[in-house]
Design an enzyme around this catalytic site. Structure first.
Site, PDB file in Angstrom:
ATOM      1  N   PRO A 154       0.834  -1.067  -0.288  1.00 49.74           N
ATOM      2  CA  PRO A 154       0.363  -0.181   0.131  1.00 49.74           C
ATOM      3  C   PRO A 154       0.542   1.551  -0.139  1.00 49.74           C
ATOM      4  O   PRO A 154       1.771   0.999   0.673  1.00 49.74           O
ATOM      5  CB  PRO A 154      -0.421   0.281   0.755  1.00 49.74           C
ATOM      6  CG  PRO A 154      -1.065  -1.306   1.653  1.00 49.74           C
ATOM      7  CD  PRO A 154       0.164  -2.046   1.172  1.00 49.74           C
ATOM      8  N   GLU A 155       0.084   1.751  -0.406  1.00 50.62           N
ATOM      9  CA  GLU A 155       1.097   3.668  -0.933  1.00 50.62           C
ATOM     10  C   GLU A 155       1.000   4.640   0.020  1.00 50.62           C
ATOM     11  O   GLU A 155      -0.858   4.184  -0.322  1.00 50.62           O
ATOM     12  CB  GLU A 155       1.556   3.717  -2.360  1.00 50.62           C
ATOM     13  CG  GLU A 155       2.811   2.904  -2.831  1.00 50.62           C
ATOM     14  CD  GLU A 155       2.778   2.726  -4.045  1.00 50.62           C
ATOM     15  OE1 GLU A 155       3.296   3.859  -4.713  1.00 50.62           O
ATOM     16  OE2 GLU A 155       2.825   1.505  -4.939  1.00 50.62           O
ATOM     17  N   LYS A 171       3.058   7.060   4.988  1.00 53.03           N
ATOM     18  CA  LYS A 171       2.580   5.747   4.324  1.00 53.03           C
ATOM     19  C   LYS A 171       2.079   5.139   6.662  1.00 53.03           C
ATOM     20  O   LYS A 171       2.000   3.662   6.049  1.00 53.03           O
ATOM     21  CB  LYS A 171       4.136   5.015   4.163  1.00 53.03           C
ATOM     22  CG  LYS A 171       3.843   4.688   2.457  1.00 53.03           C
ATOM     23  CD  LYS A 171       4.877   3.953   1.961  1.00 53.03           C
ATOM     24  CE  LYS A 171       5.312   3.501   0.377  1.00 53.03           C
ATOM     25  NZ  LYS A 171       6.306   2.970   0.180  1.00 53.03           N
ATOM     26  N   ASN A 223       6.000   1.692  -5.338  1.00 52.50           N
ATOM     27  CA  ASN A 223       6.667   1.919  -6.828  1.00 52.50           C
ATOM     28  C   ASN A 223       5.795   1.635  -8.280  1.00 52.50           C
ATOM     29  O   ASN A 223       5.909   2.426  -9.052  1.00 52.50           O
ATOM     30  CB  ASN A 223       6.895   0.380  -6.541  1.00 52.50           C
ATOM     31  CG  ASN A 223       8.012  -0.184  -7.519  1.00 52.50           C
ATOM     32  OD1 ASN A 223       8.980   0.325  -7.868  1.00 52.50           O
ATOM     33  ND2 ASN A 223       7.872  -1.838  -8.063  1.00 52.50           N
TER      34      ASN A 223
END
Length: 433
Positions: free
Chosen positions: A2-3, A55, A174
């Site tokens: 998770p970002e 985050k 990413n």
């Protein structure tokens, strides 16, 4: 993993759930979650809310009857963390921290679910010191923190690696780095300082948003999708709009390489001058075991066009071209040719040898005839001929010279000789004595 946008969605989901449900009683931790602490909060009923920074996510608990009695839990989601609301009978298998509703049938549970168990929580935990300002909701401080830190060693690295440094780009992960660099038109393996230093000059005019502005714009776009509006980590419908939104990450036709820490970066065009020596391509679909977004901005057009089928035919026809290539002396095929030539040479040698062996076999009787002819000149009597035949049968596997010697030693003096045989015989006798 998770970002930033996914963490913000989780906070929004918790706040939405708290509007329609009352929570209270004991907060239960799963037995298998041994690395995380128990949450001891004694309140019959409590309010629950959440907020995020990059985050990280904080869940705030406050006693409904006593506002001074409150605490908070800091969550880091790891690789697979998320929040779910389910009925108690449908409790997820990997629900590691559970908040129960009150006065509701059937009873429901708000759970922190983490099937890979990399997620962590801390009681009264503070925002990470090694994490910078949030680029989505604290953009000005985020931008200032990056530009004032350009002299540090972190910006010696390629820009694709620096974007994952949470000290400066908190919440960027990413897929976000791939989308940001693609839209900015920046080669991923270009030095970060060289990319960001021009942003110090405020008077420079740019056609579109710069890379730091995109760190704010791109995550906000994700929050505006169905995925952002309806937080459900397992929903395929919300995921569909997300995959259509992607322009670079896992999109067909894009390239990929692994960075210095073995994380895959997706890009278009050239990778840049700072590509790691051992960088390798993961594959067209990013390897196995992962959900692959197969579409993106502009990809649907490619799917609907009939030209794609033609391209597929061209790919199938490539072996015909390869046949032509096989006839040309390419470096990759020289070893095979050398090997084939060597085999052919060995086959030729074998054939020659076989022919030679046949010749030798055929020629051997001729040699034997010569050996037989030599003593025949000396044989003048029947007695000599019988003895020589006996000796030849006994010594047939021996040297021809030995046969000749034994024959000559057993020969008696002939009664009649020619001049030629006398001279030959006398010379042999004298040399042996």
């Amino acid at each position: 993993m998770p970002e930033g946008p996914e963490i913000h969605m989780a906070a929004r989901f918790i706040n939405q759930v708290a509007k329609y449900h009352n929570f209270g009683g004991t907060i239960v931790k799963s037995e298998v979650s041994t690395k995380n602490p128990d949450v001891e909060f004694d309140a019959k009923t409590y309010l629950i809310s959440a907020e995020t920074r990059g985050k990280e996510l904080k869940v705030f608990l406050e006693d409904k009857k006593d506002s001074s009695k409150k605490t908070h839990i800091l969550f880091r989601f790891g690789m697979s963390g998320c929040f779910k609301l389910t009925e108690i009978e449908d409790l997820p298998k990997h629900a590691h921290l559970r908040f129960f509703t009150l006065d509701q049938e059937p009873q429901q549970v708000l759970s922190f679910v983490d099937y890979r168990r990399f997620g962590r929580w801390e009681i009264e935990g503070k925002w990470g010191k090694d994490r910078g300002p949030d680029p989505i909701f604290d953009y000005q401080n985020f931008r200032q923190n990056v530009l004032k830190s350009l002299a540090t060693a972190a910006f010696n690295r390629p820009i694709c690696e620096t974007l994952l440094n949470q000290k400066y780009f908190n919440g960027i992960g990413n897929y976000l780095r791939a989308e940001i660099l693609y839209r900015a038109g920046i080669e991923p393996f270009t030095q970060a300082r060289g990319v960001l230093e021009p942003l110090l000059e405020q008077e420079v005019k740019r056609e579109g948003p710069d890379i730091l502005e995109l760190c704010n714009i791109v995550p906000k776009e994700v929050l505006s999708l169905d995925k952002g509006k309806n937080y459900d980590p397992d929903s395929e419908e919300s995921g569909g709009s997300f995959t259509e939104w992607l322009q670079c990450y896992y999109v067909t036709g894009m390239k990929n390489l692994q960075d210095a820490k073995k994380r895959t970066i997706w890009f278009a065009g050239e990778p840049g001058p700072m590509v790691p020596v051992n960088a390798r391509v993961v594959g067209k679909k990013g390897g196995t075991g992962s959900k692959v977004p197969k579409s993106g901005s502009g990809v649907e057009k490619v799917k609907s066009e009939p030209n794609e089928k033609k391209n597929i035919k061209k790919v199938k026809d490539e072996p015909k071209d390869q046949k032509k290539v096989k006839d040309q002396p390419e470096e990759k095929k020289t070893w095979k040719k050398v090997k084939d030539e060597a085999i052919e040479k060995t086959d030729v040698k074998k054939e020659v040898k076989r022919k030679g062996d046949k010749r030798e076999v055929k020629d051997e009787p001729k040699d034997q005839k010569k050996v037989k002819d030599q003593p025949e000149e000396k044989k003048t009597s029947k007695q000599v001929k019988e003895k020589t035949d006996v000796k030849k049968e006994v010594k047939i596997k021996g040297n021809k010279r030995e046969v000749k010697k034994e024959v000559e030693e057993d020969l008696p003096v002939p009664t009649k000789r020619s001049k030629r045989t006398n001279s030959a015989k006398s010379s042999n006798f004298y040399t042996e004595d």
